[in-house]
Write a protein that holds these residues in place. Structure first.
Motif, short mmCIF file in Angstrom:
data_model
loop_
_atom_site.label_atom_id
_atom_site.label_comp_id
_atom_site.label_asym_id
_atom_site.label_seq_id
_atom_site.Cartn_x
_atom_site.Cartn_y
_atom_site.Cartn_z
N GLU A 1 -1.51 30.73 -4.29
CA GLU A 1 -1.68 30.97 -5.74
C GLU A 1 -1.45 29.72 -6.74
N TRP B 1 -5.21 28.69 -6.64
CA TRP B 1 -5.92 29.40 -7.53
C TRP B 1 -5.71 29.02 -9.11
N GLY C 1 -7.11 26.13 -10.04
CA GLY C 1 -8.60 26.22 -10.04
C GLY C 1 -8.97 26.94 -11.33
N SER D 1 -11.64 25.22 -13.76
CA SER D 1 -12.90 25.98 -13.93
C SER D 1 -13.64 26.06 -15.58
N THR E 1 -12.29 29.05 -6.58
CA THR E 1 -11.20 29.55 -7.27
C THR E 1 -11.24 30.99 -6.84
N LEU F 1 -10.12 31.52 -3.52
CA LEU F 1 -8.75 31.23 -3.13
C LEU F 1 -7.92 32.44 -3.63
N ILE F 2 -8.35 33.08 -4.93
CA ILE F 2 -7.78 34.33 -5.26
C ILE F 2 -7.75 35.36 -4.12
N SER G 1 -5.41 34.52 -1.31
CA SER G 1 -3.92 34.47 -1.62
C SER G 1 -3.63 36.06 -1.51
#
Length: 111
Positions: free
Chosen positions: A13, A16, A19, A23, A35, A38-39, A42
């Motif tokens: 978390e 992201w 990220g 972004s 990102t 990663l979300i 997570s």
């Protein structure tokens, strides 16, 4: 294993959240794709943890790790303002996270 998943999810978390910053409102395609990945990752770990840890405890710890970790990364690497009170409140947040873990019974984790 559930606690391991929860900690991993919380650490991702942090990544992201950073990220999202880099972004620039999803205007940078490569950073945006990473990102979003990663979300999803997570939340996968978070969902796995919630199979054994009560939702209230899991969510508080998951978001607490993310919030505290993101703030510390901001202080250390992004030049964000640091103050005595910010540090006190981050330590208080971390104390609460540890308290939730310590008060979580083995019975709750098996449910």
């Amino acid at each position: 294993m559930a606690w391991f998943y929860l900690i991993i999810g919380g650490m991702i978390e942090i990544a992201w959240a950073l990220g999202l910053k880099f972004s620039e409102g999803f205007t940078k395609p490569l950073v945006s794709v990473v990102t979003v990945m990663l979300i999803v990752t997570s939340f996968y770990f978070f969902a796995q943890a919630m199979k054994r840890i009560p939702v209230g405890t899991a969510y508080a710890i998951f978001t607490g790790i993310g919030a505290a970790g993101t703030a510390v990364v901001g202080f250390l690497f992004l030049g964000e303002d640091v103050s005595f009170l910010k540090i006190v409140f981050i330590l208080l947040l971390l104390t609460c996270i540890v308290g939730l873990k310590l008060t979580s019974s083995a019975e709750e984790e098996r449910a």
